[in-house]
Design a protein around this motif. Structure first.
Motif, PDB file in Angstrom:
ATOM      1  N   LEU B  42      -0.641  -4.889  -5.866  1.00  0.00           N
ATOM      2  CA  LEU B  42      -0.872  -5.435  -4.531  1.00  0.00           C
ATOM      3  C   LEU B  42       0.060  -4.649  -3.617  1.00  0.00           C
ATOM      4  O   LEU B  42       1.230  -4.457  -3.948  1.00  0.00           O
ATOM      5  N   ILE B  43      -0.459  -4.150  -2.500  1.00  0.00           N
ATOM      6  CA  ILE B  43       0.443  -3.502  -1.533  1.00  0.00           C
ATOM      7  C   ILE B  43       0.469  -4.320  -0.258  1.00  0.00           C
ATOM      8  O   ILE B  43      -0.522  -4.973   0.103  1.00  0.00           O
ATOM      9  N   ILE B  44       1.636  -4.296   0.378  1.00  0.00           N
ATOM     10  CA  ILE B  44       1.871  -5.130   1.551  1.00  0.00           C
ATOM     11  C   ILE B  44       2.569  -4.258   2.596  1.00  0.00           C
ATOM     12  O   ILE B  44       3.442  -3.461   2.225  1.00  0.00           O
ATOM     13  N   ASP B  45       2.194  -4.394   3.866  1.00  0.00           N
ATOM     14  CA  ASP B  45       2.972  -3.675   4.881  1.00  0.00           C
ATOM     15  C   ASP B  45       3.774  -4.673   5.707  1.00  0.00           C
ATOM     16  O   ASP B  45       3.682  -5.886   5.503  1.00  0.00           O
ATOM     17  N   GLU B  46       4.584  -4.147   6.623  1.00  0.00           N
ATOM     18  CA  GLU B  46       5.524  -5.012   7.359  1.00  0.00           C
ATOM     19  C   GLU B  46       4.815  -6.026   8.251  1.00  0.00           C
ATOM     20  O   GLU B  46       5.408  -7.002   8.663  1.00  0.00           O
ATOM     21  N   ASP B  47       3.531  -5.773   8.559  1.00  0.00           N
ATOM     22  CA  ASP B  47       2.776  -6.730   9.369  1.00  0.00           C
ATOM     23  C   ASP B  47       1.943  -7.677   8.510  1.00  0.00           C
ATOM     24  O   ASP B  47       0.972  -8.276   8.994  1.00  0.00           O
ATOM     25  N   THR B  48       2.277  -7.743   7.220  1.00  0.00           N
ATOM     26  CA  THR B  48       1.607  -8.582   6.217  1.00  0.00           C
ATOM     27  C   THR B  48       0.136  -8.223   5.980  1.00  0.00           C
ATOM     28  O   THR B  48      -0.621  -9.027   5.456  1.00  0.00           O
ATOM     29  N   ASN B  49      -0.251  -6.998   6.365  1.00  0.00           N
ATOM     30  CA  ASN B  49      -1.553  -6.521   5.881  1.00  0.00           C
ATOM     31  C   ASN B  49      -1.399  -6.287   4.385  1.00  0.00           C
ATOM     32  O   ASN B  49      -0.346  -5.817   3.945  1.00  0.00           O
ATOM     33  N   PHE B  50      -2.424  -6.613   3.616  1.00  0.00           N
ATOM     34  CA  PHE B  50      -2.304  -6.353   2.180  1.00  0.00           C
ATOM     35  C   PHE B  50      -3.626  -5.925   1.576  1.00  0.00           C
ATOM     36  O   PHE B  50      -4.694  -6.136   2.152  1.00  0.00           O
ATOM     37  N   LEU B  51      -3.507  -5.273   0.404  1.00  0.00           N
ATOM     38  CA  LEU B  51      -4.677  -4.761  -0.300  1.00  0.00           C
ATOM     39  C   LEU B  51      -4.402  -4.899  -1.787  1.00  0.00           C
ATOM     40  O   LEU B  51      -3.286  -4.644  -2.243  1.00  0.00           O
ATOM     41  N   GLY B  52      -5.426  -5.308  -2.540  1.00  0.00           N
ATOM     42  CA  GLY B  52      -5.259  -5.461  -3.978  1.00  0.00           C
ATOM     43  C   GLY B  52      -4.966  -6.900  -4.335  1.00  0.00           C
ATOM     44  O   GLY B  52      -5.088  -7.804  -3.495  1.00  0.00           O
ATOM     45  N   SER B  53      -4.550  -7.133  -5.585  1.00  0.00           N
ATOM     46  CA  SER B  53      -4.376  -8.500  -6.050  1.00  0.00           C
ATOM     47  C   SER B  53      -3.516  -8.521  -7.311  1.00  0.00           C
ATOM     48  O   SER B  53      -3.679  -7.679  -8.184  1.00  0.00           O
ATOM     49  N   VAL B  54      -2.599  -9.483  -7.371  1.00  0.00           N
ATOM     50  CA  VAL B  54      -1.829  -9.668  -8.601  1.00  0.00           C
ATOM     51  C   VAL B  54      -2.208 -10.955  -9.333  1.00  0.00           C
ATOM     52  O   VAL B  54      -1.801 -11.167 -10.458  1.00  0.00           O
TER      53      VAL B  54
END
Lengths: 230, 107
Positions: B42-54
């Motif tokens: 799962l990747i996350i950026d500082e604005d809480t956009n995310f992609l993927g899943s754990v």
């Protein structure tokens, strides 16, 4: 993770080479070990085993804990024959993360209109396959029913390390094919690699059902060895 | 279409190159019936956009919150989730499994 390391990992993936990212969990220290360099790594035997299983996981070594991110290339399927079954198979394959390429020298069949979302090569298999590259992360599927087109693909596949080879045809058709391949110099062990008639026996009737049975057989070939090894 | 692990790592590189703060979360261990296999990202950026899943949605919110701290201070963190967790009613895995997630900053 350093951006350079992430970038190297992505580059290996794009070049269809396996690689393992080794992370020591206590320190956060990381290194990327390319498939060709595993022999020189201090964890050579363990990395080799992880690559064989194709699975990421934890590793304990002398009281230190490592996480191995095992990255194998994306799996591809070379589909010979821009036929009805292939039209059903292409979108389904995408859904299970298989990269399909359609190869058929008959330009009336091999059109982007019939296959909107996948690469289509309107070439003879023996011309197209050397550049395409049948590696051990590739399956070869021959669906034209025409030996002129299917045979060159099967021959290329048998000479390659591809992990799955399947082709259509009744037992009689396959017997004749076996005779042709035997006279072309292949042995029994080679011919045993060919799944014919193609697909798991689920009584499939329609092109879409046959596509399901083919994909199921490809997934079985891809995963079952690893499951047994796990 | 579900993103593959490849897409996710490629996106992590693109996001970072675009100057965004990025954290990478990886499932490193599972017990019982965990929803996502070891190695899932799962990747996350500082604005809480995310992609993927754990975890297929069960604990993503908590991982994202921790990821923001990782992006801020650069220290990797080890997170563990399971039904025995005291906050299980909030972020536990309904399937009864347990997972361990490693979260690191992309430098």
């Amino acid at each position: 993770m350093r951006l350079g390391l992430l970038s190297d990992l992505n580059a290996e993936r794009a070049a269809r080479r396996a690689a393992i990212l080794v992370t020591e969990l206590a320190s956060g220290e990381q290194r990327l070990v390319r498939e060709g360099d595993i022999g020189q790594d201090p964890l050579a035997a363990e990395l080799q085993e992880a690559l064989r299983r194709g699975k990421s996981g934890l590793l304990e070594q002398n009281g230190r804990q490592f996480f191995l991110t095992v990255q194998a290339p994306p799996v591809r399927v070379a589909v010979i024959g821009a036929v009805h079954i292939s039209q059903a198979l292409a979108p389904m394959a995408k859904g299970v993360d298989l990269d399909v390429t359609i190869i058929d020298p008959r330009t009336a069949f091999a059109t982007p209109e019939r296959f909107p979302d996948v690469p289509v090569l309107a070439e003879w298999p023996d011309a197209a396959l050397p550049d395409y590259g049948l590696d051990r992360y590739t399956a070869t599927v021959a669906l034209t029913h025409d030996p002129k087109i299917d045979d060159p693909a099967l021959i290329a596949a048998l000479r390659s390390p591809c992990f799955y080879i399947g082709t259509l045809g009744s037992r009689k058709t396959h017997e004749r094919r076996v005779q042709r391949l035997l006279s072309a110099g292949f042995g029994e062990a080679d011919l045993a690699r060919i799944h014919a008639p193609i697909g798991l026996d689920i009584g499939a009737v329609s092109p879409a059902e046959i596509a399901v049975s083919i994909l199921a057989e490809i997934i079985a070939a891809l995963r079952q060895d690893r499951r047994r090894a796990a | 279409m579900v993103s593959t692990e490849t897409d996710i790592l490629r996106a992590a590189e693109e996001w970072r190159r675009a100057g965004r703060g990025v954290a990478l979360a990886t499932v490193i261990e599972t017990w019982g019936s965990a929803p996502r296999p070891v190695g899932s990202h799962l990747i996350i950026d500082e604005d809480t956009n995310f992609l993927g899943s754990v975890s297929g949605g069960c604990v993503e919110g908590a991982v994202i919150t921790e990821a923001l701290d990782v992006i801020a201070d650069g220290k990797p963190r080890m997170l563990e989730f399971g039904v025995a967790d005291e906050t299980a009613w909030q972020v536990g895995l309904s399937c009864g499994g347990r997972i361990r997630v490693y979260v690191e900053r992309v430098e």
